[in-house]
Design a protein around this motif. Structure first.
Motif, mmCIF file in Angstrom:
data_model
loop_
_atom_site.group_PDB
_atom_site.id
_atom_site.type_symbol
_atom_site.label_atom_id
_atom_site.label_comp_id
_atom_site.label_asym_id
_atom_site.label_seq_id
_atom_site.Cartn_x
_atom_site.Cartn_y
_atom_site.Cartn_z
ATOM 1 N N ASP A 179 12.363 12.674 11.362
ATOM 2 C CA ASP A 179 12.659 11.454 10.680
ATOM 3 C C ASP A 179 11.920 11.259 9.185
ATOM 4 O OD1 ASP A 179 14.763 11.388 12.379
ATOM 5 O OD2 ASP A 179 13.555 9.821 13.726
ATOM 6 N N ASP A 180 10.423 11.543 9.374
ATOM 7 C CA ASP A 180 9.673 11.505 8.405
ATOM 8 C C ASP A 180 9.417 12.425 7.419
ATOM 9 O OD1 ASP A 180 8.324 12.850 10.242
ATOM 10 O OD2 ASP A 180 6.555 11.407 10.142
ATOM 11 N N LEU A 181 10.355 13.369 7.324
ATOM 12 C CA LEU A 181 9.944 14.579 6.595
ATOM 13 C C LEU A 181 9.666 14.414 5.314
ATOM 14 C CD1 LEU A 181 10.395 17.670 6.428
ATOM 15 C CD2 LEU A 181 12.709 17.284 5.946
ATOM 16 N N PHE A 182 10.383 13.359 4.468
ATOM 17 C CA PHE A 182 9.972 13.159 3.170
ATOM 18 C C PHE A 182 9.081 12.021 2.886
ATOM 19 C CE2 PHE A 182 14.441 14.960 3.609
ATOM 20 C CZ PHE A 182 14.502 15.926 2.779
ATOM 21 N N SER A 183 8.368 11.639 3.688
ATOM 22 C CA SER A 183 7.209 10.548 3.724
ATOM 23 C C SER A 183 6.107 11.167 2.908
ATOM 24 C CB SER A 183 6.793 10.192 5.064
ATOM 25 O OG SER A 183 8.056 9.648 5.879
ATOM 26 N N PHE A 184 5.192 10.255 2.412
ATOM 27 C CA PHE A 184 4.119 10.329 1.827
ATOM 28 C C PHE A 184 3.229 9.512 2.146
ATOM 29 C CE2 PHE A 184 7.419 11.918 -1.330
ATOM 30 C CZ PHE A 184 6.787 12.950 -1.889
ATOM 31 N N VAL A 185 1.993 10.127 2.234
ATOM 32 C CA VAL A 185 0.678 9.686 2.761
ATOM 33 C C VAL A 185 -0.215 9.006 1.623
ATOM 34 C CG1 VAL A 185 -1.387 9.857 4.338
ATOM 35 C CG2 VAL A 185 0.803 11.088 4.815
ATOM 36 N N PRO A 186 -0.576 7.756 1.691
ATOM 37 C CA PRO A 186 -1.588 7.304 0.635
ATOM 38 C C PRO A 186 -2.904 7.902 0.705
ATOM 39 C CG PRO A 186 -1.141 5.612 2.056
ATOM 40 C CD PRO A 186 -0.230 6.752 2.693
ATOM 41 N N LEU A 187 -3.667 8.210 -0.446
ATOM 42 C CA LEU A 187 -4.959 9.012 -0.196
ATOM 43 C C LEU A 187 -5.860 8.174 -1.150
ATOM 44 C CD1 LEU A 187 -4.474 12.401 0.394
ATOM 45 C CD2 LEU A 187 -5.080 10.916 2.031
ATOM 46 N N GLU A 188 -7.158 8.352 -1.328
ATOM 47 C CA GLU A 188 -7.772 7.511 -2.223
ATOM 48 C C GLU A 188 -9.031 8.780 -2.453
ATOM 49 O OE1 GLU A 188 -10.008 3.430 -3.601
ATOM 50 O OE2 GLU A 188 -8.913 3.692 -1.841
ATOM 51 N N HIS A 189 -9.281 9.069 -3.640
ATOM 52 C CA HIS A 189 -10.444 10.024 -4.089
ATOM 53 C C HIS A 189 -11.361 9.240 -4.868
ATOM 54 C CE1 HIS A 189 -12.295 13.353 -5.930
ATOM 55 N NE2 HIS A 189 -12.015 13.873 -4.933
ATOM 56 N N PRO A 190 -12.656 9.495 -4.841
ATOM 57 C CA PRO A 190 -13.684 8.638 -5.511
ATOM 58 C C PRO A 190 -13.516 8.918 -7.205
ATOM 59 C CG PRO A 190 -14.674 9.830 -3.724
ATOM 60 C CD PRO A 190 -13.260 10.254 -3.750
ATOM 61 N N LEU A 196 -0.516 9.690 -3.800
ATOM 62 C CA LEU A 196 0.377 10.099 -2.603
ATOM 63 C C LEU A 196 0.329 11.396 -2.443
ATOM 64 C CD1 LEU A 196 3.237 7.460 -3.007
ATOM 65 C CD2 LEU A 196 1.215 7.204 -1.414
ATOM 66 N N ILE A 197 0.534 11.960 -1.094
ATOM 67 C CA ILE A 197 0.738 13.350 -1.055
ATOM 68 C C ILE A 197 1.686 13.503 0.148
ATOM 69 C CG2 ILE A 197 -1.218 13.579 1.005
ATOM 70 C CD1 ILE A 197 -1.869 16.420 -0.224
ATOM 71 N N ALA A 198 2.522 14.588 -0.024
ATOM 72 C CA ALA A 198 3.627 14.753 1.037
ATOM 73 C C ALA A 198 2.925 14.675 2.519
ATOM 74 C CB ALA A 198 4.484 15.880 0.636
#
Length: 207
Positions: A179-190, A196-198
């Motif tokens: 169901d979450d095939l097109f979901s993105f995950v929030p990331l934070e880089h210094p 966002l990344i898939a």
């Protein structure tokens, strides 16, 4: 046996010669002397698939589902035999009732209290048979159960890595998508900040 079928030794010789020389269906391996003094010639199939197909055909009969499950629990060597049986039931005689019985035996609606690897392997194999089933029949009564079992194999980490990957391939061939095939995950880089990344690597379905 052939003599009792053909009732003619000449026809037997013609048949054996044809099967050895013309189509290579059988090959002579030797002979043995019987107690009555006669000699019986021994033949074998040059390719194992012939034997597996005939073994599958011989299984057709009553109580087929439980017998298939018992054989698969006994050894993985029965997988090809049962697949050939499934192809015969689908494409040759179109016996939906027997196929339904096999799928039900391999993927019952309720799992046992203590699942074993054999339960998950049976469900995985049910998925392979379902691929054949769906080419001829719709819908399969056990389809939802089989899809759920395959998802459980993958998500719970059941079976070995190669087996789990193979089960996931079957799940994919059956058309299932998370169901979450097109979901993105929030990331934070210094240095790069927030982005966002898939959640999944890019798939063929996304193309």
């Amino acid at each position: 046996v052939l003599t009792s079928k053909f009732k003619d030794e000449t026809k037997v010789e013609t048949f054996l010669t044809y099967c050895q020389s013309a189509n290579g269906l059988i090959m002579e391996q030797g002979s043995e002397r019987l107690p009555d003094g006669s000699v019986r010639r021994i033949y074998a199939f040059p390719h194992r698939s012939f034997q597996e197909y005939l073994a599958g055909r011989s299984l057709v009969g009553p109580n087929l589902g439980p017998r298939v499950r018992a054989l698969l629990d006994q050894s993985d060597q029965w997988r090809d035999v049962i697949l050939l049986l499934g192809e015969y039931l689908c494409f040759e005689v179109r016996d939906q009732e027997r196929l339904d019985a096999i799928l039900l035996a391999l993927a019952p609606s309720a799992l046992p209290d203590k699942t074993r690897d054999s339960d998950w392997r049976a469900a995985w194999f049910a998925g392979e048979l379902l691929l054949l089933y769906k080419r001829i029949f719709e819908p399969a009564p056990q389809e939802d159960v089989i899809l759920r079992r395959l998802q459980q194999i993958v998500s719970r980490g059941e079976l070995s890595h190669p087996e789990r990957a193979a089960a996931a391939d079957v799940l994919d061939e059956l058309g299932w998508q998370p169901d979450d095939l097109f979901s993105f995950v929030p990331l934070e880089h210094p240095q790069l900040g927030k982005f966002l990344i898939a959640k999944y690597p890019v798939t063929n379905a996304q193309y």
